[in-house]
Design a protein around this motif. Structure first.
Motif, PDB file in Angstrom:
ATOM      1  N   ASN A 179       0.744  -0.932  -0.025  1.00  0.00           N
ATOM      2  CA  ASN A 179       0.001  -0.269   0.385  1.00  0.00           C
ATOM      3  C   ASN A 179       1.012   1.172  -0.089  1.00  0.00           C
ATOM      4  N   ALA A 180       2.422   0.872   0.061  1.00  0.00           N
ATOM      5  CA  ALA A 180       2.992   2.016  -0.345  1.00  0.00           C
ATOM      6  C   ALA A 180       3.295   3.139  -1.779  1.00  0.00           C
ATOM      7  N   SER A 181       3.784   3.459  -1.881  1.00  0.00           N
ATOM      8  CA  SER A 181       4.178   4.580  -2.841  1.00  0.00           C
ATOM      9  C   SER A 181       4.998   3.551  -3.958  1.00  0.00           C
ATOM     10  N   PHE A 182       4.712   3.682  -5.564  1.00  0.00           N
ATOM     11  CA  PHE A 182       5.579   2.932  -6.643  1.00  0.00           C
ATOM     12  C   PHE A 182       7.029   3.061  -5.958  1.00  0.00           C
ATOM     13  N   PHE A 189      10.515  -4.549  -3.709  1.00  0.00           N
ATOM     14  CA  PHE A 189      10.039  -6.368  -4.532  1.00  0.00           C
ATOM     15  C   PHE A 189      11.495  -6.361  -4.918  1.00  0.00           C
ATOM     16  N   HIS A 190      12.294  -5.606  -5.052  1.00  0.00           N
ATOM     17  CA  HIS A 190      13.591  -5.946  -6.086  1.00  0.00           C
ATOM     18  C   HIS A 190      14.841  -6.811  -4.466  1.00  0.00           C
ATOM     19  N   THR A 356      13.572  -3.878 -11.940  1.00  0.00           N
ATOM     20  CA  THR A 356      13.301  -2.736 -11.128  1.00  0.00           C
ATOM     21  C   THR A 356      14.616  -2.082 -10.424  1.00  0.00           C
ATOM     22  N   GLY A 357      15.768  -2.877 -10.637  1.00  0.00           N
ATOM     23  CA  GLY A 357      17.074  -2.046 -10.094  1.00  0.00           C
ATOM     24  C   GLY A 357      17.730  -0.487 -10.729  1.00  0.00           C
ATOM     25  N   GLY A 363      15.270   7.182  -9.974  1.00  0.00           N
ATOM     26  CA  GLY A 363      14.750   7.888  -9.226  1.00  0.00           C
ATOM     27  C   GLY A 363      16.060   8.036  -8.095  1.00  0.00           C
ATOM     28  N   ARG A 364      17.324   8.107  -7.437  1.00  0.00           N
ATOM     29  CA  ARG A 364      17.874   8.781  -7.021  1.00  0.00           C
ATOM     30  C   ARG A 364      18.926   9.137  -7.858  1.00  0.00           C
ATOM     31  N   LYS A 365      18.829   8.696  -8.646  1.00  0.00           N
ATOM     32  CA  LYS A 365      19.443   9.542  -9.566  1.00  0.00           C
ATOM     33  C   LYS A 365      18.818  11.588  -9.948  1.00  0.00           C
ATOM     34  N   ARG A 366      17.233  10.827 -10.483  1.00  0.00           N
ATOM     35  CA  ARG A 366      16.065  12.186 -10.627  1.00  0.00           C
ATOM     36  C   ARG A 366      15.999  12.531  -9.329  1.00  0.00           C
TER      37      ARG A 366
END
Length: 369
Positions: A179-182, A189-190, A356-357, A363-366
């Motif tokens: 139920n958390a964010s994508f 999941f990863h 997923t990786g 996401g971290r780069k952005r």
């Protein structure tokens, strides 16, 4: 110091993942398909596997071989597969006068050739080549082998990164917060499914190295026998003698003699030598045993069909027996459907891991920018 080590391992995990991601995706996805080859291929090509009616008795396979030579211009027979299952067809692999390899399905009760297919057009032959060599021959085989080594390092570094510092954080690492964010679900999941799949994927990756590197295969023999793998035995054929008459059933005699030598229930495979020196190699898999791929061997004169030598499975070295186990372990077929399902699911996860990786890294780069 520990923080710095973890950061360094994180970079190794990241960059090796990015470098090998595409190859890992292809190999893992094709691997998941190959897990159920024995179930899918009969569904796609039922005529290749099942006869319409089970007859009272089988006729010699030599009649079908004669038809292949005359009607299908089959220049040479490479392999013949016979099965203990009364509903199964006999499979013959042969080359025509143009050098193209075909599979032929033969009704064992009528001798009729019920279907044929060119090997290079067979779906699972293509998938298998893509899985092992990316359709690039020896170069692709080397690439997939290196990617497999890299994947093992990724698995080990991933386990190190997953391991919680404190025991109270263990529950969090073992569950996915759906139920958390994508972004959070993707990370969970990863890492979480990666942990549950770790041991299975490590075994699949390690066994996969057997087909890519001789040094790894030899290490298995050193481990079990204390010596490197001996070259594959090729029993030399006696000097060319008088050929059998046309009235004699050459191939059927070999099959019948093999079944007399090894009386257990099993599937018989004939492998014709591709030279003029060696004899015919015949294997019979013991289908009475729980563990698959336990086959005994016999060698036959390529001119007279006379038995030259036998090698029962019981006489194999420990290294040879382990080598025989590699394939069912790698494909997940070692304990039937349960292990196949596990292999299928973890291979699907392995195919998703580069995606997923990548999303975690992106996401971290952005976020930094």
């Amino acid at each position: 110091m520990n923080k710095q080590i973890k950061k360094s391992i994180g970079k190794i995990h990241l960059w090796l993942g990015l470098a090998s991601g595409l190859v890992v995706f292809i190999v893992a996805l094709t691997g998941s398909i190959l897990v159920f080859e024995e179930e899918i291929d009969p569904f796609i090509h039922p005529e290749f596997y099942k006869v319409e009616t089970v007859g009272k008795s089988r006729i010699p396979i030599d009649f079908a071989i004669q038809s292949l030579r005359k009607e299908y211009a089959t220049d040479s027979i490479n392999r013949i597969y016979t099965f203990n299952d009364p509903e199964r067809t006999i499979l013959v692999m042969g080359k025509n006068t143009k050098g193209n390899t075909f599979f032929f399905a033969v009704n064992p009760y009528t001798g009729k050739i019920v279907s044929s297919m060119e090997q290079k057009k067979h779906f699972f032959s293509i998938v298998n080549k893509l899985h092992r060599s990316l359709l690039l021959g020896e170069t692709g085989k080397f690439i997939t082998g290196c990617s497999c080594l890299i994947f093992i390092i990724i698995l080990l570094s991933g386990l190190f990164l997953w391991w919680p510092k404190k025991l109270k954080n263990l529950k969090q690492r073992l569950t996915i917060k759906w139920n958390a964010s994508f972004k959070r679900v993707n990370w969970d999941f990863h890492s979480t499914i990666g942990f549950y799949s770790f041991l299975f994927l490590l075994i699949i990756a390690l066994t996969g190295l057997t087909w890519s590197f001789k040094w790894f295969e030899n290490s298995l023999y050193y481990l079990m026998d204390g010596v490197a793998k001996k070259p594959s035995i090729k029993v030399a054929n006696p000097p060319k003698s008088k050929l059998l008459s046309e009235e004699t059933f050459f191939y059927q005699d070999i099959i019948d003699e093999t079944n007399k030598i090894y009386s257990y229930q099993g599937n018989v495979q004939l492998r014709m030598p591709n030279d003029t020196i060696n004899s015919i190699l015949v294997t019979k898999e013991n289908t009475e045993r729980t563990i698959p791929n336990q086959s005994s061997i016999a060698y036959f004169d390529r001119y007279t069909a006379r038995n030259i030598q036998i090698k029962p499975y019981e006489s194999f070295t420990k290294g040879d027996k382990l080598r025989r186990l590699i394939y069912p372990i790698h494909t997940g077929s070692i304990y039937g459907l349960p292990t196949k399902i596990i292999a299928f699911l973890v291979c699907l996860f392995a195919a998703s891991a580069p995606i997923t990786g990548f999303l975690i890294w992106w996401g971290r780069k952005r976020k930094k920018h």
